[in-house]
Design a protein around this motif. Structure first.
Motif, PDB file in Angstrom:
ATOM      1  N   ILE A 199       0.815  -1.298   0.083  1.00 49.54           N
ATOM      2  CA  ILE A 199      -0.053  -0.019   0.084  1.00 49.54           C
ATOM      3  C   ILE A 199       0.978   1.117   0.059  1.00 49.54           C
ATOM      4  CG2 ILE A 199      -2.156  -0.989   1.148  1.00 49.54           C
ATOM      5  CD1 ILE A 199      -1.003   0.352   3.626  1.00 49.54           C
ATOM      6  N   GLY A 200       2.283   0.997  -0.185  1.00 45.82           N
ATOM      7  CA  GLY A 200       2.973   2.532  -0.379  1.00 45.82           C
ATOM      8  C   GLY A 200       4.249   2.283  -0.185  1.00 45.82           C
ATOM      9  N   ASN A 201       5.117   3.150   0.123  1.00 48.22           N
ATOM     10  CA  ASN A 201       6.326   3.093   0.257  1.00 48.22           C
ATOM     11  C   ASN A 201       6.949   2.789   1.570  1.00 48.22           C
ATOM     12  OD1 ASN A 201       6.503   5.942  -1.610  1.00 48.22           O
ATOM     13  ND2 ASN A 201       7.310   4.018  -2.690  1.00 48.22           N
ATOM     14  N   LEU A 202       8.322   2.425   1.873  1.00 42.33           N
ATOM     15  CA  LEU A 202       8.713   2.191   3.029  1.00 42.33           C
ATOM     16  C   LEU A 202       9.603   2.989   3.510  1.00 42.33           C
ATOM     17  CD1 LEU A 202       8.958  -1.692   2.377  1.00 42.33           C
ATOM     18  CD2 LEU A 202       7.261  -0.552   4.024  1.00 42.33           C
ATOM     19  N   ALA A 203       9.746   3.268   5.098  1.00 37.64           N
ATOM     20  CA  ALA A 203      10.890   4.075   5.459  1.00 37.64           C
ATOM     21  C   ALA A 203      11.312   3.184   6.518  1.00 37.64           C
ATOM     22  CB  ALA A 203      10.364   5.418   5.952  1.00 37.64           C
ATOM     23  N   PHE A 204      12.845   3.158   6.527  1.00 38.52           N
ATOM     24  CA  PHE A 204      13.425   2.370   7.689  1.00 38.52           C
ATOM     25  C   PHE A 204      14.396   3.269   8.406  1.00 38.52           C
ATOM     26  CE2 PHE A 204      12.701  -0.005   3.853  1.00 38.52           C
ATOM     27  CZ  PHE A 204      12.397  -1.239   4.490  1.00 38.52           C
ATOM     28  N   ARG A 205      14.293   3.135   9.834  1.00 39.25           N
ATOM     29  CA  ARG A 205      14.990   3.811  10.874  1.00 39.25           C
ATOM     30  C   ARG A 205      16.259   3.018  11.092  1.00 39.25           C
ATOM     31  NH1 ARG A 205      13.149   5.279  16.677  1.00 39.25           N
ATOM     32  NH2 ARG A 205      13.593   3.033  16.828  1.00 39.25           N
ATOM     33  N   ASN A 206      17.425   3.985  11.221  1.00 37.77           N
ATOM     34  CA  ASN A 206      18.603   3.310  11.857  1.00 37.77           C
ATOM     35  C   ASN A 206      19.167   4.581  12.896  1.00 37.77           C
ATOM     36  OD1 ASN A 206      21.039   2.237  12.434  1.00 37.77           O
ATOM     37  ND2 ASN A 206      21.588   1.717  10.358  1.00 37.77           N
ATOM     38  N   GLY A 207      18.719   4.140  14.185  1.00 38.68           N
ATOM     39  CA  GLY A 207      19.352   5.419  15.059  1.00 38.68           C
ATOM     40  C   GLY A 207      18.221   6.220  14.981  1.00 38.68           C
ATOM     41  N   THR A 208      18.704   7.566  14.373  1.00 39.92           N
ATOM     42  CA  THR A 208      17.718   8.580  14.420  1.00 39.92           C
ATOM     43  C   THR A 208      17.626   8.982  12.915  1.00 39.92           C
ATOM     44  OG1 THR A 208      19.578  10.228  14.572  1.00 39.92           O
ATOM     45  CG2 THR A 208      18.727   9.716  16.596  1.00 39.92           C
ATOM     46  N   LEU A 264       9.061   0.681  -6.364  1.00 33.60           N
ATOM     47  CA  LEU A 264       8.334   0.309  -7.362  1.00 33.60           C
ATOM     48  C   LEU A 264       7.409   1.491  -7.887  1.00 33.60           C
ATOM     49  CD1 LEU A 264       6.602  -2.847  -6.049  1.00 33.60           C
ATOM     50  CD2 LEU A 264       8.251  -2.771  -7.671  1.00 33.60           C
ATOM     51  N   LEU A 265       6.886   2.455  -6.975  1.00 30.82           N
ATOM     52  CA  LEU A 265       6.030   3.599  -7.358  1.00 30.82           C
ATOM     53  C   LEU A 265       6.880   4.700  -6.619  1.00 30.82           C
ATOM     54  CD1 LEU A 265       3.574   4.893  -8.975  1.00 30.82           C
ATOM     55  CD2 LEU A 265       2.407   4.435  -6.888  1.00 30.82           C
ATOM     56  N   LYS A 266       7.281   5.871  -7.290  1.00 26.68           N
ATOM     57  CA  LYS A 266       7.565   6.926  -6.518  1.00 26.68           C
ATOM     58  C   LYS A 266       6.363   7.609  -5.733  1.00 26.68           C
ATOM     59  CE  LYS A 266      11.927   7.388  -9.138  1.00 26.68           C
ATOM     60  NZ  LYS A 266      12.854   8.002  -9.897  1.00 26.68           N
ATOM     61  N   GLY A 267       6.140   7.406  -4.777  1.00 27.25           N
ATOM     62  CA  GLY A 267       4.961   8.025  -4.130  1.00 27.25           C
ATOM     63  C   GLY A 267       5.047   9.657  -3.726  1.00 27.25           C
ATOM     64  N   THR A 268       3.923  10.209  -3.486  1.00 26.67           N
ATOM     65  CA  THR A 268       4.100  11.783  -3.250  1.00 26.67           C
ATOM     66  C   THR A 268       4.578  11.776  -2.031  1.00 26.67           C
ATOM     67  OG1 THR A 268       1.816  11.504  -2.777  1.00 26.67           O
ATOM     68  CG2 THR A 268       2.367  12.028  -5.004  1.00 26.67           C
TER      69      THR A 268
END
Length: 188
Positions: A130-139, A148-152
């Motif tokens: 259902i969208g893009n993903l964000a991954f946190r490493n520390g701060t 796959l899709l460049k989301g807004t």
């Protein structure tokens, strides 16, 4: 028939990231149909939120083709995604926001007990269902440079410096502290 769509967040009557949606809509029309066969609409002019939804978070879905649009407004309730399952699919192409999501739905059906999937293509992390993903490493927050899709929302977060784009391979997933789904309705 409407082969493409946009999903736009409207919160308390305020339309979010409309310029980014307009740009993607126009790019998608040109890519799908070619320049000569299309009529552009100003998305901002099309959106008229029903009064009963004015003080809510609204999911506005605009289905469209080269000459027509169809709009649906639904109150949106955010979901919590705690468990992700990696699913490999090297054949997937979702470079435009296609209304036909049959392959994505088939991949999502393989999630088992997980809340959401992480689609892996050619060994690289891409998006979820259902969208893009964000991954946190520390701060710091990162997003794959192989979406796959460049989301807004992804684009907004990159432009504002809240997110950095990097290469993320499947075997690197364990190095991150947290994963978040980002899309028009789910901010970082």
């Amino acid at each position: 028939m409407f082969p493409l769509f946009e999903t736009i967040a409207i919160e308390n009557g305020k339309i979010k990231n409309i310029a980014l949606h307009q740009a993607r809509y126009e790019h998608s029309l040109i890519t799908y149909y070619g320049k000569s066969a299309i009529t552009f609409f100003n998305l901002l002019d099309l959106i008229q939120v029903p009064k009963k939804l004015h003080n809510k978070l609204v999911r506005c879905r605009i289905d469209y083709n080269a000459h027509q649009t169809k709009i649906l407004y639904v109150e949106y309730t955010p979901k919590t995604h705690r468990v992700f399952k990696s699913i490999v699919c090297n054949e997937i192409d979702y470079s435009l926001k296609y209304a036909d999501r049959e392959l994505i739905n088939t991949l999502f059906a393989q999630k088992g007990e997980a809340d959401e999937i992480i689609i892996i293509k050619e060994g690289f992390v891409t998006d979820c269902s259902i969208g893009n993903l964000a991954f946190r490493n520390g701060t710091q927050w990162f997003t794959p440079n192989t979406p796959l899709l460049k989301g807004t929302q992804r684009e907004y977060l990159l432009q504002s410096g809240q997110l950095q784009e990097i290469e993320i391979r499947q075997e690197q997933l364990e190095q991150f502290d947290e994963i978040r789904v980002i899309n028009a309705l789910n901010e970082l």
